[in-house]
Design a protein around this motif. Structure first.
Motif, PDB file in Angstrom:
ATOM      1  N   GLU A  41      31.708  62.515 -29.366  1.00 27.09           N
ATOM      2  CA  GLU A  41      31.245  61.438 -28.491  1.00 27.09           C
ATOM      3  C   GLU A  41      32.426  60.674 -27.899  1.00 27.09           C
ATOM      4  N   HIS A  42      33.478  60.465 -28.690  1.00 24.45           N
ATOM      5  CA  HIS A  42      34.612  59.684 -28.187  1.00 24.45           C
ATOM      6  C   HIS A  42      35.466  60.467 -27.193  1.00 24.45           C
ATOM      7  N   SER A  43      35.288  61.788 -27.107  1.00 27.12           N
ATOM      8  CA  SER A  43      36.087  62.573 -26.162  1.00 27.12           C
ATOM      9  C   SER A  43      35.283  63.032 -24.949  1.00 27.12           C
ATOM     10  N   ALA A  44      34.014  62.656 -24.867  1.00 29.53           N
ATOM     11  CA  ALA A  44      33.154  63.026 -23.737  1.00 29.53           C
ATOM     12  C   ALA A  44      32.858  61.787 -22.898  1.00 29.53           C
ATOM     13  N   VAL A  45      33.125  61.869 -21.610  1.00 31.67           N
ATOM     14  CA  VAL A  45      32.940  60.740 -20.694  1.00 31.67           C
ATOM     15  C   VAL A  45      31.970  61.176 -19.597  1.00 31.67           C
ATOM     16  N   TYR A  46      30.850  60.461 -19.477  1.00 27.97           N
ATOM     17  CA  TYR A  46      29.871  60.766 -18.444  1.00 27.97           C
ATOM     18  C   TYR A  46      30.094  59.856 -17.249  1.00 27.97           C
ATOM     19  N   ASP A  47      29.932  60.412 -16.045  1.00 27.60           N
ATOM     20  CA  ASP A  47      30.135  59.618 -14.832  1.00 27.60           C
ATOM     21  C   ASP A  47      29.294  60.207 -13.707  1.00 27.60           C
ATOM     22  N   ASP A  48      28.576  59.332 -13.010  1.00 25.17           N
ATOM     23  CA  ASP A  48      27.786  59.807 -11.864  1.00 25.17           C
ATOM     24  C   ASP A  48      28.260  59.183 -10.553  1.00 25.17           C
ATOM     25  N   THR A  49      29.468  58.597 -10.565  1.00 23.97           N
ATOM     26  CA  THR A  49      30.000  57.987  -9.346  1.00 23.97           C
ATOM     27  C   THR A  49      30.840  58.958  -8.532  1.00 23.97           C
TER      28      THR A  49
ATOM     29  N   ILE B 126      32.407  64.461 -17.441  1.00 26.67           N
ATOM     30  CA  ILE B 126      31.191  65.156 -17.027  1.00 26.67           C
ATOM     31  C   ILE B 126      30.568  64.443 -15.837  1.00 26.67           C
ATOM     32  N   GLY B 127      30.327  65.192 -14.755  1.00 28.84           N
ATOM     33  CA  GLY B 127      29.721  64.643 -13.551  1.00 28.84           C
ATOM     34  C   GLY B 127      28.213  64.539 -13.653  1.00 28.84           C
ATOM     35  N   PRO B 128      27.531  64.325 -12.526  1.00 32.86           N
ATOM     36  CA  PRO B 128      26.076  64.155 -12.538  1.00 32.86           C
ATOM     37  C   PRO B 128      25.347  65.312 -13.217  1.00 32.86           C
ATOM     38  N   LEU B 129      24.327  64.957 -13.988  1.00 37.02           N
ATOM     39  CA  LEU B 129      23.544  65.936 -14.728  1.00 37.02           C
ATOM     40  C   LEU B 129      22.381  66.407 -13.858  1.00 37.02           C
TER      41      LEU B 129
ATOM     42  N   HIS C 209      28.967  69.791 -13.575  1.00 38.01           N
ATOM     43  CA  HIS C 209      30.363  70.159 -13.352  1.00 38.01           C
ATOM     44  C   HIS C 209      31.225  69.126 -14.055  1.00 38.01           C
ATOM     45  N   GLY C 210      32.299  69.579 -14.667  1.00 35.55           N
ATOM     46  CA  GLY C 210      33.171  68.645 -15.370  1.00 35.55           C
ATOM     47  C   GLY C 210      34.621  69.061 -15.317  1.00 35.55           C
TER      48      GLY C 210
END
Length: 272
Positions: free
Chosen positions: A84-92, A168-171, A137-138
């Motif tokens: 969890e601490h190494s995964a970054v989600y972002d949809d911007t 990690i980009g948009p899901l 896509h990431g």
């Protein structure tokens, strides 16, 4: 420290990960250090992280791009863990990354799969895709605690397959990406650029034929491992780099555009 002591090796490698420091390759000190021993060391580090409160969220597959094998001295894929601490989600569409916590970092554009149920051990790609509830896509940021990226495959396994971070980009649900998704996951193209200058064009086929094929390979490998290492519902897998892995430096902005898959590109800005 005896190079044959797996507990001591686990402590040494974990300390290098925690403090962004270098260590000598284990295989240089213990020539018979093999993959089984390396996965044992990695499992010990994993248990130590869980004891500290880390949360496992998935896996990463490394060395799925055969074009990189000769340069890195490997000839088969490996796998590691994502937390969890190494995964970054972002949809911007744009993320920032501080490089000071990583050692000799490199960037890898990848496809990330997330599973709503445990995928079966199979080469039937449609059966694997049925277990996927989102695709993204990431960028994976990989690193080498071994100076100048000089190592053998077992060294990388012990060091969590060189995983640093996953952006990690948009899901998107598979249905959103339209029909023929199995074929398009193999055929799509990705253009990777640095500061607006194209560095390489990759393809889904670069990762063992497609991201789904890479996942099928991982399932076979895990099928020979202890049952508690199997992929579970709710886990993600990032399936390997679609291009070569490129060194990154503070002040650079890297970006991607994808064609033929319906996933948006990403931008990542690297800071000190």
């Amino acid at each position: 420290m005896p190079a044959s002591d797996p507990a001591a090796l686990a402590r040494e490698i974990k300390a290098a990960q925690d403090h962004a420091s270098y260590i000598a390759p284990v295989t240089a000190r213990r020539p018979r250090f093999d993959l089984d021993a390396a996965y044992d060391v990695a499992a010990r580090i994993h248990q130590a992280r869980l004891a500290e409160g880390a949360l496992l969220v998935g896996r990463k597959i490394g060395f799925t791009n055969a074009a990189m094998w000769a340069a890195l001295g490997v000839d088969f894929p490996v796998w590691g863990r994502v937390y969890e601490h190494s995964a970054v989600y972002d949809d911007t569409g744009e993320v920032h990354c501080r490089l000071g916590r990583y050692v000799e970092p490199r960037i890898e554009p990848e496809i990330v799969l997330h599973f709503h149920c445990a995928p079966p051990r199979t080469r039937e790609l449609a059966a694997i895709l049925e277990c996927v509830d989102w695709i993204a896509h990431g960028f994976e940021l990989v690193q080498s605690h071994y100076p100048a990226w000089q190592f053998q495959a077992a060294d990388t396994v012990a060091d969590n397959a060189l995983h640093g971070a996953l952006y990690i980009g948009p899901l998107m649900e598979p249905a959103e990406l339209g029909p023929g998704l199995i074929e398009r996951l193999a055929d799509f193209r990705v253009e990777l650029s640095c500061n607006g200058i194209r560095r390489e064009t990759g393809a889904g086929a670069n990762v063992l034929g497609s991201p789904l094929a890479a996942l099928a390979h991982l399932l076979e490998v895990l099928g020979e491992r202890p049952a508690d290492e199997a992929i579970q519902a709710g886990e993600l897998v990032t399936t390997g780099t679609l291009t070569k892995a490129y060194p990154v430096h503070a002040g650079e902005t890297w970006s991607t555009t994808l064609d033929g898959i319906g996933l948006p590109g990403l931008r990542i800005v690297f800071d000190e």
